[in-house]
Design an enzyme around this catalytic site. Structure first.
Site, short mmCIF file in Angstrom:
data_model
loop_
_atom_site.label_atom_id
_atom_site.label_comp_id
_atom_site.label_asym_id
_atom_site.label_seq_id
_atom_site.Cartn_x
_atom_site.Cartn_y
_atom_site.Cartn_z
N THR A 151 0.85 -1.20 0.00
CA THR A 151 0.00 0.00 0.00
C THR A 151 0.89 1.25 0.00
O THR A 151 0.62 2.22 -0.72
CB THR A 151 -0.94 -0.01 1.23
OG1 THR A 151 -1.73 -1.20 1.17
CG2 THR A 151 -1.84 1.20 1.27
N ASN B 73 -6.34 -10.00 -6.93
CA ASN B 73 -6.31 -10.68 -5.63
C ASN B 73 -7.58 -11.47 -5.33
O ASN B 73 -7.56 -12.37 -4.50
CB ASN B 73 -6.05 -9.67 -4.50
CG ASN B 73 -6.93 -8.46 -4.59
OD1 ASN B 73 -6.94 -7.76 -5.60
ND2 ASN B 73 -7.69 -8.20 -3.56
N GLN C 275 0.13 -10.00 -6.03
CA GLN C 275 -0.35 -11.40 -6.06
C GLN C 275 0.33 -12.22 -7.16
O GLN C 275 0.05 -13.41 -7.31
CB GLN C 275 -1.87 -11.45 -6.24
CG GLN C 275 -2.64 -10.77 -5.12
CD GLN C 275 -2.58 -11.51 -3.79
OE1 GLN C 275 -2.10 -12.65 -3.70
NE2 GLN C 275 -3.04 -10.86 -2.73
N SER D 118 4.67 -7.10 -2.01
CA SER D 118 4.47 -7.19 -0.57
C SER D 118 5.05 -8.49 -0.04
O SER D 118 4.78 -9.56 -0.59
CB SER D 118 2.96 -7.14 -0.29
OG SER D 118 2.73 -7.24 1.08
N HIS E 188 4.51 -10.01 2.93
CA HIS E 188 3.69 -10.93 3.74
C HIS E 188 2.80 -11.84 2.91
O HIS E 188 2.14 -12.73 3.44
CB HIS E 188 2.91 -10.16 4.82
CG HIS E 188 1.72 -9.38 4.34
ND1 HIS E 188 0.44 -9.88 4.37
CD2 HIS E 188 1.62 -8.13 3.83
CE1 HIS E 188 -0.41 -8.95 3.91
NE2 HIS E 188 0.29 -7.89 3.58
N THR F 214 15.16 5.26 8.95
CA THR F 214 16.25 4.28 9.11
C THR F 214 15.82 2.93 8.56
O THR F 214 14.75 2.41 8.90
CB THR F 214 16.62 4.15 10.61
OG1 THR F 214 17.01 5.45 11.07
CG2 THR F 214 17.76 3.17 10.80
N CYS G 94 -8.83 -6.76 3.37
CA CYS G 94 -8.82 -5.43 3.97
C CYS G 94 -10.21 -4.81 4.00
O CYS G 94 -10.47 -3.90 4.77
CB CYS G 94 -7.86 -4.52 3.23
SG CYS G 94 -7.82 -4.84 1.51
#
Ligand code: PLP
Length: 380
Positions: A71, A151, A181, A201, A203, A239, A324
């Site tokens: 995102t 997705n 995806q 992404s 995850h 950082t 989501c």
């Protein structure tokens, strides 16, 4: 437990867990921006990580920007591109079946005066390329925003044709691609594809949450979303986390190493489920040429959420509409936009797989569906 919700998120692999443990236990892991030896060591490892990720994606190391999630990558790319390239046009072309990460950026830009043209998609989820050609020919198009693998349905975008059209008609138009995806499910060669910006992404591929990537082609200039200390060549201040970069690198290299075997195993699971489910009057909503990792299916007699909770009783986890927005109890906008009848869409459930799923789980799933119909279906 049977986890068929891998498009929502995946569990970190053992390899990723051990990388994270290693970095958490490292008492003096330096800041890559520090001038002392600890910093220099961290910076070296960070750059190695960038180089390895770039190699696996067909890009150059300095084109890889680490973010917190896809995102953030989408926001940086879409908003940053139009902010920096004001003279490239006032129009953006996309579809209404994009993920909210894209759609909400576009809604914001519409409020700021951009014209967003949403191409209709067909039943297989493909955008109308005739209209794309027409719109590109009119000129003034700054940006195209598309998703490589949807997705909710697994529908695959004809990206080569889109890049060809852009190259033929409107070279100054940039292309942003959401490849969240697609990662780990198909080979991705960013230089070969010819897109300008691309989001990923961690995850979704067995890394930890908090790991995202933005690919930014070296010739493309954008404004950053986050201002500060100028890290990552000023593109994403803050950082850097060597631990998260390493986790992404590990997940990606594991996915690449297992991709061919996993693809054929998952294709068999998908084919088995499709054939068993249609015997039970379910309607398969994923197109035939979708990636095998996503199977969207509508069950007669059960609304999406009811089926989700029935399956949960048996410790089987699936999704209704994309995770989501699934708490909003809505019918999937992706399915409606693809021309699926509202009643069929209201009963749609998404099964999504990863390399850890097995045929035994698929068989157990079918047995459970039969049990759910026997136990819970109200017969009239
Ligand atoms: N794009 C697609 C196609 C997705 O499926 C998702 C997550 O569901 C995202 C973007 C957003 O990813 P993240 O959770 O990393 O922000």
């Amino acid at each position: 437990m049977i986890y068929f919700d891998n498009s929502a998120t995946t569990f970190p692999s053992e390899g990723v867990r051990s990388i994270v443990r290693e970095y958490l236990e490292d008492e003096v892991s330096g800041n890559p921006g520090s001038l002392h030896t600890l910093g220099v060591k961290a910076d070296k490892l960070y750059r190695e990580c960038q180089t390895n990720i770039a190699r696996l994606l067909g890009a150059d190391a300095d084109e890889i920007i680490f973010t917190s999630c896809a995102t953030e990558s989408a926001n940086t790319a879409i908003r940053g591109y139009v902010s920096r390239n004001k003279r490239s046009g006032n129009k953006i072309i996309s579809t209404r079946t994009e993920h909210k990460a894209t759609l909400e950026c576009l809604a914001l830009l519409e409020k700021q005066g951009f014209e967003v043209i949403y191409l209709p998609v067909d039943k297989a989820g493909k955008p109308n390329l005739g209209l794309l050609e027409e719109e590109l020919s009119k000129g003034g198009v700054a940006l195209l925003c598309f998703t490589l693998v949807n997705n909710e349905t697994g529908s695959v975008l004809p990206i080569e044709e889109i890049v060809d059209l852009r190259n033929k008609i409107s070279r100054q138009t940039a292309i942003y691609l959401d490849a969240v995806q697609a990662l780990g499910k198909m080979k991705i060669d960013l230089h070969g594809l010819g897109v300008d910006m691309c989001s990923f992404s961690g995850h979704k591929i067995h890394s930890v949450k908090g790991t995202g990537i933005l690919y930014l082609k070296s010739s493309v200039k954008i404004d950053p979303l986050i201002y500060g200390g100028g890290q990552q060549k000023n593109m994403r201040s803050g950082t850097q986390s060597l631990m998260l970069a390493k986790a992404f690198e590990k997940a990606l290299s594991e996915a690449a190493a297992s991709m061919d075997d996993s693809h054929s195993d998952i294709a068999k699971i998908n084919a088995y489920l499709r054939s068993e489910l249609v015997k039970r009057d379910a309607v398969i909503l994923s197109p035939d040429d979708a990636v095998p990792y996503v199977l969207n299916v509508s069950f007669s007699g059960f609304e999406s959420e009811t089926m989700l909770h029935c399956l949960e009783i048996y410790k089987i986890y699936v999704s209704t509409v994309s995770a989501c927005s699934s708490k909003a109890k809505k019918v999937s906008y992706v399915l409606l936009e693809s021309g699926v009848d509202r009643k069929i869409a209201a009963n749609a459930v998404r099964l999504s797989f990863s390399r850890y799923n097995t045929m035994d789980e698929a068989k157990e799933f079918i047995k459970t569906i039969d049990e759910i119909y026997d136990t819970f279906l109200v017969k009239h």
